[in-house]
Design a protein around this motif. Structure first.
Motif, mmCIF file in Angstrom:
data_model
loop_
_atom_site.group_PDB
_atom_site.id
_atom_site.type_symbol
_atom_site.label_atom_id
_atom_site.label_comp_id
_atom_site.label_asym_id
_atom_site.label_seq_id
_atom_site.Cartn_x
_atom_site.Cartn_y
_atom_site.Cartn_z
ATOM 1 N N SER A 98 0.857 -1.187 0.000
ATOM 2 C CA SER A 98 0.000 0.000 0.000
ATOM 3 C C SER A 98 0.891 1.234 0.000
ATOM 4 O O SER A 98 1.778 1.356 0.854
ATOM 5 C CB SER A 98 -0.909 -0.007 1.224
ATOM 6 O OG SER A 98 -1.687 1.166 1.277
ATOM 7 N N LYS A 99 0.693 2.087 -0.958
ATOM 8 C CA LYS A 99 1.457 3.326 -1.079
ATOM 9 C C LYS A 99 2.962 3.070 -1.109
ATOM 10 O O LYS A 99 3.752 3.771 -0.485
ATOM 11 C CB LYS A 99 1.097 4.294 0.040
ATOM 12 C CG LYS A 99 -0.356 4.707 0.023
ATOM 13 C CD LYS A 99 -0.676 5.656 1.148
ATOM 14 C CE LYS A 99 -2.180 5.934 1.141
ATOM 15 N NZ LYS A 99 -2.581 6.754 2.265
ATOM 16 N N THR A 135 2.647 -3.903 3.626
ATOM 17 C CA THR A 135 1.781 -3.735 4.799
ATOM 18 C C THR A 135 1.423 -5.053 5.472
ATOM 19 O O THR A 135 0.969 -5.058 6.613
ATOM 20 C CB THR A 135 0.474 -3.026 4.406
ATOM 21 O OG1 THR A 135 -0.203 -3.806 3.414
ATOM 22 C CG2 THR A 135 0.758 -1.638 3.875
#
Length: 99
Positions: free
Chosen positions: A50-51, A55
């Motif tokens: 994520s981004k 994660t």
């Protein structure tokens, strides 16, 4: 003298910390359910991003067990149920009585 027997299980561990933590969590669950494994092999390791950052980690293991008395009892129960063996429970469950 009888030949030693062993069996394998496959289990998946997850972690938001690391692959090592996911492996440790899978081994902990395996210990609680099947006893202490003698070896493991990482089948797959994957993660979620994520981004641009990882994660979550997910690791699937093959676990090898020597046939201890606890493991043997578990295997025998499922083997006999699947192959038509007779289970003699102390209390009959309704669903088992009908089947």
């Amino acid at each position: 003298m009888s030949a030693a027997s062993s069996f394998c299980r496959q289990i998946t561990g997850t972690s938001d910390v690391s692959v090592d933590d996911a492996i440790s969590r899978a081994l902990s669950v395996a210990r609680d359910g099947y006893g202490e494994p003698d070896w493991f092999d990482v089948v797959t390791a994957r993660g979620f991003i994520s981004k641009g950052h990882v994660t979550h980690y997910q690791v699937t293991l093959n676990l090898g067990f020597e046939n201890t008395s606890k493991n043997r009892a578990t295997d025998d129960f499922y083997f006999h149920r699947a192959c038509g063996g007779v289970r003699r429970p102390r209390n009959h469950h309704t669903i088992e009585t009908r089947l």
